[in-house]
Design an enzyme around this catalytic site. Structure first.
Site, PDB file in Angstrom:
ATOM      1  N   CYS A  26      58.457  -9.987 128.767  1.00  0.00           N
ATOM      2  CA  CYS A  26      58.058  -8.821 127.756  1.00  0.00           C
ATOM      3  C   CYS A  26      56.622  -8.817 127.323  1.00  0.00           C
ATOM      4  CB  CYS A  26      59.148  -8.665 126.703  1.00  0.00           C
ATOM      5  SG  CYS A  26      60.958  -8.512 127.551  1.00  0.00           S
ATOM      6  N   HIS A  70      56.177   9.190 127.020  1.00  0.00           N
ATOM      7  CA  HIS A  70      55.242   8.790 128.241  1.00  0.00           C
ATOM      8  C   HIS A  70      53.938   8.286 127.310  1.00  0.00           C
ATOM      9  CE1 HIS A  70      58.152  10.807 130.964  1.00  0.00           C
ATOM     10  NE2 HIS A  70      57.431  10.336 131.842  1.00  0.00           N
ATOM     11  N   GLU A 113      66.396  -0.070 123.924  1.00  0.00           N
ATOM     12  CA  GLU A 113      65.350  -0.189 125.043  1.00  0.00           C
ATOM     13  C   GLU A 113      65.985   0.082 126.233  1.00  0.00           C
ATOM     14  OE1 GLU A 113      63.429  -3.814 124.706  1.00  0.00           O
ATOM     15  OE2 GLU A 113      61.798  -2.964 123.360  1.00  0.00           O
TER      16      GLU A 113
END
Ligand SMILES: Nc1nc2c(c(=O)[nH]1)N=C([C@H](O)[C@H](O)COP(=O)(O)OP(=O)(O)OP(=O)(O)O)CN2
Ligand code: ZN
Length: 123
Positions: A26, A70, A113
């Protein structure tokens, strides 16, 4: 007796997390299809029998579209873009901006997530 409603929203974004051990996956730039759930409660109902009209939560959709979808989250936030920090950041936005009935209260914001994980902020 407490009534509770929620509405779910989604957005796609990229991030990488600092402060992780060397080689943690991550720490690399990667993306998620995020889910955000906004939860509102009330002990009495209004109108036809609402905690709040689900439409009252609609501004979240536009906020996410304009500021999160985005986007590279590391550049848009002043905190590390973990699910926990996103949940608090979005809770604070909702608390300021959602036109809820006086009988209703924002209870929590939950951010996922992935389908298997979530983090929740409730003050
Ligand atoms: N408490 C938190 N832990 C982690 C967060 C977070 O926001 N809060 N975020 C991450 C990373 O963003 C990572 O992308 C997601 O981690 P994880 O669910 O472990 O990754 P996978 O979907 O690939 O799950 P696997 O079970 O490894 O397949 C990490 N931790
Ligand atoms: Zn991630």
């Amino acid at each position: 007796m407490t009534f509770r409603i929620g509405k779910r929203f989604t957005f796609e974004a990229a991030h990488q997390l600092a402060g992780l051990p060397e080689g943690h996956k991550c720490g690399r730039l990667h993306g998620h299809s995020y889910t955000v759930e906004v939860v509102v409660t009330a002990t009495e109902l209004t109108g036809p029998g609402f905690v709040a009209d689900f439409a009252d939560l609609a501004p979240v959709k536009q906020h996410l579209a304009e500021h999160f979808d985005h986007q590279a989250l590391n550049t848009g936030l002043d905190v590390e873009p973990t699910s926990e920090n996103l949940a608090r950041c979005l809770f604070e936005w909702c608390a300021t901006n959602l036109p809820l009935p006086t009988t209703a209260a924002l209870e929590a914001v939950r951010v996922s997530e992935t389908p298997a994980t979530w983090a929740e902020y409730r003050p």
